[in-house]
Design an enzyme around this catalytic site. Structure first.
Site, mmCIF file in Angstrom:
data_model
loop_
_atom_site.group_PDB
_atom_site.id
_atom_site.type_symbol
_atom_site.label_atom_id
_atom_site.label_comp_id
_atom_site.label_asym_id
_atom_site.label_seq_id
_atom_site.Cartn_x
_atom_site.Cartn_y
_atom_site.Cartn_z
ATOM 1 N N ASP A 32 20.565 14.151 -19.733
ATOM 2 C CA ASP A 32 21.055 12.780 -19.958
ATOM 3 C C ASP A 32 22.521 12.869 -20.366
ATOM 4 O O ASP A 32 22.835 13.168 -21.521
ATOM 5 C CB ASP A 32 20.204 12.134 -21.072
ATOM 6 C CG ASP A 32 20.602 10.692 -21.337
ATOM 7 O OD1 ASP A 32 21.419 10.139 -20.579
ATOM 8 O OD2 ASP A 32 20.076 10.119 -22.319
ATOM 9 N N ASP A 40 26.503 7.279 -16.363
ATOM 10 C CA ASP A 40 25.414 7.820 -17.196
ATOM 11 C C ASP A 40 24.339 8.266 -16.218
ATOM 12 O O ASP A 40 23.595 7.441 -15.674
ATOM 13 C CB ASP A 40 24.904 6.734 -18.152
ATOM 14 C CG ASP A 40 23.869 7.277 -19.136
ATOM 15 O OD1 ASP A 40 23.364 8.387 -18.923
ATOM 16 O OD2 ASP A 40 23.562 6.552 -20.107
ATOM 17 N N GLU A 82 28.420 11.302 -23.624
ATOM 18 C CA GLU A 82 27.074 11.734 -24.046
ATOM 19 C C GLU A 82 26.814 13.183 -23.641
ATOM 20 O O GLU A 82 27.018 13.555 -22.486
ATOM 21 C CB GLU A 82 26.023 10.820 -23.386
ATOM 22 C CG GLU A 82 24.591 11.234 -23.663
ATOM 23 C CD GLU A 82 23.575 10.231 -23.113
ATOM 24 O OE1 GLU A 82 23.880 9.532 -22.126
ATOM 25 O OE2 GLU A 82 22.462 10.168 -23.668
ATOM 26 N N HIS A 135 13.897 9.838 -22.900
ATOM 27 C CA HIS A 135 13.736 9.409 -24.289
ATOM 28 C C HIS A 135 12.417 10.031 -24.746
ATOM 29 O O HIS A 135 11.363 9.411 -24.662
ATOM 30 C CB HIS A 135 13.681 7.875 -24.397
ATOM 31 C CG HIS A 135 14.971 7.221 -23.997
ATOM 32 N ND1 HIS A 135 15.072 5.897 -23.670
ATOM 33 C CD2 HIS A 135 16.232 7.714 -23.885
ATOM 34 C CE1 HIS A 135 16.335 5.617 -23.370
ATOM 35 N NE2 HIS A 135 17.048 6.700 -23.488
ATOM 36 N N HIS A 167 19.088 10.373 -29.188
ATOM 37 C CA HIS A 167 17.611 10.377 -29.159
ATOM 38 C C HIS A 167 17.130 11.755 -28.744
ATOM 39 O O HIS A 167 17.876 12.541 -28.145
ATOM 40 C CB HIS A 167 17.113 9.313 -28.179
ATOM 41 C CG HIS A 167 17.774 9.398 -26.819
ATOM 42 N ND1 HIS A 167 17.352 10.272 -25.851
ATOM 43 C CD2 HIS A 167 18.863 8.770 -26.297
ATOM 44 C CE1 HIS A 167 18.137 10.156 -24.786
ATOM 45 N NE2 HIS A 167 19.078 9.259 -25.026
ATOM 46 N N ARG A 221 31.556 5.511 -22.938
ATOM 47 C CA ARG A 221 30.526 6.277 -23.667
ATOM 48 C C ARG A 221 30.687 7.743 -23.256
ATOM 49 O O ARG A 221 31.039 8.022 -22.094
ATOM 50 C CB ARG A 221 29.106 5.778 -23.333
ATOM 51 C CG ARG A 221 28.012 6.559 -24.053
ATOM 52 C CD ARG A 221 26.637 5.891 -24.043
ATOM 53 N NE ARG A 221 26.060 5.697 -22.731
ATOM 54 C CZ ARG A 221 25.992 4.532 -22.109
ATOM 55 N NH1 ARG A 221 26.476 3.432 -22.662
ATOM 56 N NH2 ARG A 221 25.444 4.437 -20.905
ATOM 57 N N HIS A 224 24.675 0.465 -30.281
ATOM 58 C CA HIS A 224 23.464 1.278 -30.060
ATOM 59 C C HIS A 224 23.404 2.513 -30.957
ATOM 60 O O HIS A 224 24.299 2.753 -31.760
ATOM 61 C CB HIS A 224 23.330 1.669 -28.578
ATOM 62 C CG HIS A 224 24.498 2.437 -28.029
ATOM 63 N ND1 HIS A 224 24.760 3.731 -28.384
ATOM 64 C CD2 HIS A 224 25.467 2.080 -27.149
ATOM 65 C CE1 HIS A 224 25.827 4.151 -27.724
ATOM 66 N NE2 HIS A 224 26.296 3.158 -26.981
ATOM 67 N N ASP A 229 0.815 -1.220 0.000
ATOM 68 C CA ASP A 229 0.000 0.000 0.000
ATOM 69 C C ASP A 229 0.852 1.276 0.000
ATOM 70 O O ASP A 229 0.397 2.335 0.394
ATOM 71 C CB ASP A 229 -0.936 -0.002 1.224
ATOM 72 C CG ASP A 229 -0.169 -0.127 2.522
ATOM 73 O OD1 ASP A 229 1.061 -0.334 2.460
ATOM 74 O OD2 ASP A 229 -0.788 -0.004 3.590
ATOM 75 N N HIS A 248 22.692 -1.530 -20.049
ATOM 76 C CA HIS A 248 21.715 -1.041 -19.072
ATOM 77 C C HIS A 248 22.066 -1.488 -17.655
ATOM 78 O O HIS A 248 21.212 -1.926 -16.901
ATOM 79 C CB HIS A 248 20.294 -1.501 -19.448
ATOM 80 C CG HIS A 248 19.748 -0.789 -20.636
ATOM 81 N ND1 HIS A 248 18.658 -1.232 -21.339
ATOM 82 C CD2 HIS A 248 20.139 0.350 -21.249
ATOM 83 C CE1 HIS A 248 18.424 -0.400 -22.343
ATOM 84 N NE2 HIS A 248 19.313 0.568 -22.303
ATOM 85 N N TYR A 280 32.578 -0.658 -26.410
ATOM 86 C CA TYR A 280 32.442 -1.573 -25.270
ATOM 87 C C TYR A 280 33.177 -2.872 -25.605
ATOM 88 O O TYR A 280 32.806 -3.567 -26.552
ATOM 89 C CB TYR A 280 30.963 -1.862 -24.997
ATOM 90 C CG TYR A 280 30.126 -0.590 -24.971
ATOM 91 C CD1 TYR A 280 29.967 0.140 -23.796
ATOM 92 C CD2 TYR A 280 29.551 -0.090 -26.152
ATOM 93 C CE1 TYR A 280 29.245 1.330 -23.796
ATOM 94 C CE2 TYR A 280 28.831 1.089 -26.158
ATOM 95 C CZ TYR A 280 28.679 1.802 -24.975
ATOM 96 O OH TYR A 280 27.979 2.979 -24.983
ATOM 97 N N GLU A 315 25.773 10.328 -28.325
ATOM 98 C CA GLU A 315 26.375 9.425 -27.351
ATOM 99 C C GLU A 315 27.057 8.195 -27.956
ATOM 100 O O GLU A 315 26.624 7.068 -27.733
ATOM 101 C CB GLU A 315 25.311 8.984 -26.345
ATOM 102 C CG GLU A 315 23.995 8.507 -26.952
ATOM 103 C CD GLU A 315 22.995 8.081 -25.876
ATOM 104 O OE1 GLU A 315 23.335 7.234 -25.040
ATOM 105 O OE2 GLU A 315 21.865 8.599 -25.894
HETATM 106 N N1 GLY Z 1 20.535 7.219 -20.126
HETATM 107 C C1 GLY Z 1 19.840 6.599 -21.150
HETATM 108 C C2 GLY Z 1 20.387 6.905 -22.466
HETATM 109 O O1 GLY Z 1 21.511 7.338 -22.579
HETATM 110 O O2 GLY Z 1 19.720 6.806 -23.449
HETATM 111 MN MN MN Z 2 20.849 8.963 -23.886
HETATM 112 MN MN MN Z 3 22.441 8.387 -21.011
#
Ligand code: GLY
Ligand code: MN
Ligand code: MN
Length: 427
Positions: A258, A247, A396, A348, A341, A394, A337, A37, A230, A376, A372
């Site tokens: 982001d 990230d 970004e 996103h 975005h 990465r 990837h 709850d 992820h 890897y 980004e």
């Molecule tokens: N943090 C999620 C992405 O980079 O898309």
């Molecule tokens: Mn991102």
């Molecule tokens: Mn990100």
């Protein structure tokens, strides 16, 4: 802040897209159960927020289009002393009337009765088709005889593609807080600490700067953990000599940031780390420099793949000719990837990538997107020189498309090897 007149402008613009004799309706988010709850902190539905700026639950926004006339109606919760004692103050109908630039305000308790009246002379409905929201399902039942039913969300999401000056201001504020968080992570002594402790330092900075929350679960991934795209467990030790991929971005006033930075645990990049980092950084800088109106995201993606492929061949990570590597999409093993975005109210942002004719939407002034690229390399990948194994990188940033180019909204966050090592030298 977004002004009430800007919210009204958005509602008018949405209603303009609906035909005469139609009704439109969108509901607030339902509260999300955490366990038994208890609930997660309430967060408004992004589309509903975009149209109203209203943060309360049990609310609904209705559009009534008659012949060339529009009426907007907002339903709000009634004041209730007992419930407000437990869950906090409600605005109530009287206050709502003076705040929102809508035509009519009613209580949510009267929604069904009022909605039945509204739809008497209507032929088509724009609602959240297929939504799990209970009220959205009920509305579909009430309009089951309507010939045309449309999803209202794509119309709103299309509007969300171009950010207004006020929205860009809010994204800047969100990034300002995230900047402090990344710099805190860079500048503290990480020796003997765990990933979750670094996560706590970052999120501490979000909270003390009044950010509502993280915009997504922070990734704090040391060494080989960074090769899980992820990775959110954040439960491993920070190992001297390894890199940490962070990230993390906050949500502030309903706008996300982001940002990814990859930094050394001990503050100094090794030779192999420098080589890989430089490749990702040079790729990212080149792709960002290409951003301007009319450029397409898939072009940026292809260029990033080409630059990374060339660099990986030079470092001995990919074997064989460049031509063959490109043809066989060999980069996919190490860069699987997308290049970026849309970002806005959602990290996103669900704005479309294709237009009504299924053609890719090119960049336009006022869009905000992430760039980004990454590389890897799994710790057990024997096909790669040993020095590069177990490294994930990465980088970004959040980029605004301007009239004739771009602005890197997160350019204030240390990114070059020299900048990162200089901030890290503080411990
Ligand atoms: N943090 C999620 C992405 O980079 O898309
Ligand atoms: Mn991102
Ligand atoms: Mn990100």
């Amino acid at each position: 802040m977004i002004s009430e007149s800007e919210f009204k402008k958005r509602r008018d613009s949405l209603a303009n897209k609906m035909p005469n004799s139609s009704v439109g309706v969108i509901f607030s988010a339902e509260p999300a159960t955490r366990s038994n709850d208890t609930h997660h902190p309430y967060r408004q539905d992004s589309n509903f927020y975009y149209l109203t700026g209203f943060k309360e639950e049990n609310s609904a926004l209705v559009f009534l289009k008659t012949k060339n006339e529009l009426k907007t109606v907002l339903f709000v919760q009634k004041k209730d002393k007992t419930l407000e004692l437990w869950s906090g103050e409600r605005l109530g109908a009287k206050e709502a009337k003076s705040r929102f630039l809508v035509d009519e305000i009613y209580l949510s308790d009267d929604f069904k009765k009022k909605f039945k009246e509204f739809i008497k002379d209507k032929k088509s409905i724009f609602c959240e088709l297929g939504s799990k929201k209970r009220e959205a399902k009920k509305v579909l039942k009430l309009t089951k005889d309507f010939k045309t039913k449309h999803d209202i969300r794509p119309l709103i999401q299309k509007m969300r593609l171009i950010k207004s000056a006020a929205e860009i201001g809010l994204i800047r504020e969100s990034i300002e807080i995230t900047t402090k968080a990344h710099h805190r992570a860079m500048s503290i002594d990480k020796k003997g600490k765990f990933e979750y402790q670094l996560q706590a330092e970052i999120e501490h900075e979000f909270k003390i700067n009044a950010a509502y929350s993280d915009a997504y679960t922070s990734i704090v991934a040391c060494g080989n953990s960074a090769n899980t795209l992820h990775y959110i467990k954040n439960d491993k030790p920070l190992v001297d000599g390894e890199l940490i991929l962070i990230d993390a971005g906050c949500e502030h006033n309903y706008y996300a940031s982001d940002i990814t930075r990859t930094i050394p645990v001990n503050g100094k990049f090794t030779k192999a780390q420098r080589e890989l980092y430089s490749l990702v950084l040079e790729t990212q800088l080149k792709i960002i420099s290409m951003i301007k109106p009319h450029v397409k995201r898939t072009h940026l993606q292809e260029c990033a793949e080409r630059l990374l492929t060339k660099g990986m061949i030079e470092l001995g990570i990919l074997k064989g000719s460049y031509k063959k590597a490109i043809k066989l999409l060999k980069h996919k093993k190490y860069y699987p990837h997308g290049i970026g975005h849309w970002i806005g109210i959602d990290v996103h942002d669900p704005a479309p990538y294709k237009d009504d004719k299924h053609q890719e939407i090119a960049l336009q002034k006022g869009m905000v997107l992430t760039i980004e690229p990454g590389i890897y390399i799994d710790k057990d990948d024997k096909s790669v020189p040993e020095a590069y194994r177990g490294i994930g990188i990465r980088i970004e940033d959040d980029i605004l498309v301007t009239k004739d180019g771009y602005e890197n909204l997160s350019s204030g966050i240390a990114k070059s090897i020299e900048e990162i090592e200089a901030i890290s030298s503080k411990f």
